[in-house]
Design a protein around this motif. Sequence first.
Motif, PDB file in Angstrom:
ATOM      1  N   ALA A 161     -44.179  48.967  81.194  1.00 66.14           N
ATOM      2  CA  ALA A 161     -43.150  49.525  82.087  1.00 66.14           C
ATOM      3  C   ALA A 161     -43.750  49.901  83.441  1.00 66.14           C
ATOM      4  O   ALA A 161     -43.128  49.673  84.488  1.00 66.14           O
ATOM      5  N   LEU A 162     -44.951  50.462  83.428  1.00 61.63           N
ATOM      6  CA  LEU A 162     -45.624  50.799  84.688  1.00 61.63           C
ATOM      7  C   LEU A 162     -45.907  49.542  85.506  1.00 61.63           C
ATOM      8  O   LEU A 162     -45.780  49.540  86.733  1.00 61.63           O
ATOM      9  N   GLU A 163     -46.269  48.465  84.833  1.00 59.23           N
ATOM     10  CA  GLU A 163     -46.502  47.190  85.525  1.00 59.23           C
ATOM     11  C   GLU A 163     -45.206  46.654  86.130  1.00 59.23           C
ATOM     12  O   GLU A 163     -45.189  46.207  87.278  1.00 59.23           O
ATOM     13  N   LEU A 164     -44.119  46.695  85.356  1.00 58.63           N
ATOM     14  CA  LEU A 164     -42.842  46.149  85.823  1.00 58.63           C
ATOM     15  C   LEU A 164     -42.219  46.955  86.958  1.00 58.63           C
ATOM     16  O   LEU A 164     -41.457  46.416  87.758  1.00 58.63           O
ATOM     17  N   THR A 165     -42.530  48.257  87.019  1.00 59.02           N
ATOM     18  CA  THR A 165     -41.935  49.107  88.051  1.00 59.02           C
ATOM     19  C   THR A 165     -42.885  49.367  89.213  1.00 59.02           C
ATOM     20  O   THR A 165     -42.514  50.077  90.151  1.00 59.02           O
ATOM     21  N   ALA A 166     -44.083  48.794  89.173  1.00 61.55           N
ATOM     22  CA  ALA A 166     -45.034  48.979  90.272  1.00 61.55           C
ATOM     23  C   ALA A 166     -44.377  48.521  91.572  1.00 61.55           C
ATOM     24  O   ALA A 166     -43.757  47.474  91.639  1.00 61.55           O
ATOM     25  N   GLY A 167     -44.479  49.351  92.587  1.00 63.33           N
ATOM     26  CA  GLY A 167     -43.899  49.013  93.881  1.00 63.33           C
ATOM     27  C   GLY A 167     -42.456  49.448  94.050  1.00 63.33           C
ATOM     28  O   GLY A 167     -41.922  49.373  95.155  1.00 63.33           O
ATOM     29  N   LEU A 168     -41.816  49.889  92.990  1.00 62.94           N
ATOM     30  CA  LEU A 168     -40.448  50.398  93.097  1.00 62.94           C
ATOM     31  C   LEU A 168     -40.530  51.906  93.326  1.00 62.94           C
ATOM     32  O   LEU A 168     -40.796  52.672  92.398  1.00 62.94           O
ATOM     33  N   GLN A 169     -40.331  52.318  94.561  1.00 62.03           N
ATOM     34  CA  GLN A 169     -40.524  53.720  94.948  1.00 62.03           C
ATOM     35  C   GLN A 169     -39.580  54.683  94.225  1.00 62.03           C
ATOM     36  O   GLN A 169     -39.893  55.860  94.100  1.00 62.03           O
ATOM     37  N   ALA A 176     -36.682  48.877  85.568  1.00 57.93           N
ATOM     38  CA  ALA A 176     -36.955  48.113  86.787  1.00 57.93           C
ATOM     39  C   ALA A 176     -35.660  47.547  87.379  1.00 57.93           C
ATOM     40  O   ALA A 176     -35.440  47.611  88.597  1.00 57.93           O
ATOM     41  N   MET A 177     -34.794  47.000  86.536  1.00 58.30           N
ATOM     42  CA  MET A 177     -33.542  46.442  87.024  1.00 58.30           C
ATOM     43  C   MET A 177     -32.673  47.533  87.641  1.00 58.30           C
ATOM     44  O   MET A 177     -32.135  47.364  88.733  1.00 58.30           O
ATOM     45  N   LEU A 178     -32.569  48.660  86.969  1.00 61.01           N
ATOM     46  CA  LEU A 178     -31.774  49.763  87.501  1.00 61.01           C
ATOM     47  C   LEU A 178     -32.333  50.241  88.838  1.00 61.01           C
ATOM     48  O   LEU A 178     -31.583  50.517  89.776  1.00 61.01           O
ATOM     49  N   ALA A 179     -33.662  50.342  88.951  1.00 63.62           N
ATOM     50  CA  ALA A 179     -34.287  50.796  90.194  1.00 63.62           C
ATOM     51  C   ALA A 179     -34.043  49.807  91.333  1.00 63.62           C
ATOM     52  O   ALA A 179     -33.832  50.205  92.482  1.00 63.62           O
ATOM     53  N   ARG A 180     -34.078  48.510  91.025  1.00 70.15           N
ATOM     54  CA  ARG A 180     -33.808  47.500  92.058  1.00 70.15           C
ATOM     55  C   ARG A 180     -32.341  47.511  92.490  1.00 70.15           C
ATOM     56  O   ARG A 180     -32.037  47.339  93.663  1.00 70.15           O
TER      57      ARG A 180
END
Length: 163
Positions: A80-88, A56-60
């Motif tokens: 992980a799916l919860e933390l990255t939800a909304g990160l396209q 998630a941090m890397l994606a942001r």
Amino acid sequence: WLGQSPAGALANEPTTATSMSGLEPLLWECIRLLSAYMPPSGMILDAGANDGSSTAMLAREFRRHTVVGVEPTRVNVKRALELTAGLQNAVILRGVLSESSGALSYPLGREFRAGVLSQVTGSDLQPTFGRRRNNITAHSVDSLLLERGQALAFAHFDAEGHE
């Protein structure tokens, strides 16, 4: 891109140290040092993604990159799916890395559980066969890159907490 000067790549540099929340300090330090040389796009691989906080941090921080988190543990994949939800630009895959892609199996009674991978040894993993085995998907780095048509920009390998 390796020849690029650090000053020429500052647009890729992570924005603040506060985004490190929950992230291993060693990974953050590596990203901080390497961000100046990060190519403008490509795939970032987070192998052993655990609960997805690093993915998630890397994606942001690197929105022009596709960040792929690979994690064998079901409970960690769910988080992980919860933390990255909304990160396209984030993708979470349940599986393991291997020299080739495909389905692997391991004996019943052994499980990839919350960081306890020592129960499943290399000799346990084999091409899938029989009905009394657990299955898991194996991904090769090459196949992940080919599927996305991207070059590898950065890889974070975490095997049982060893960055």
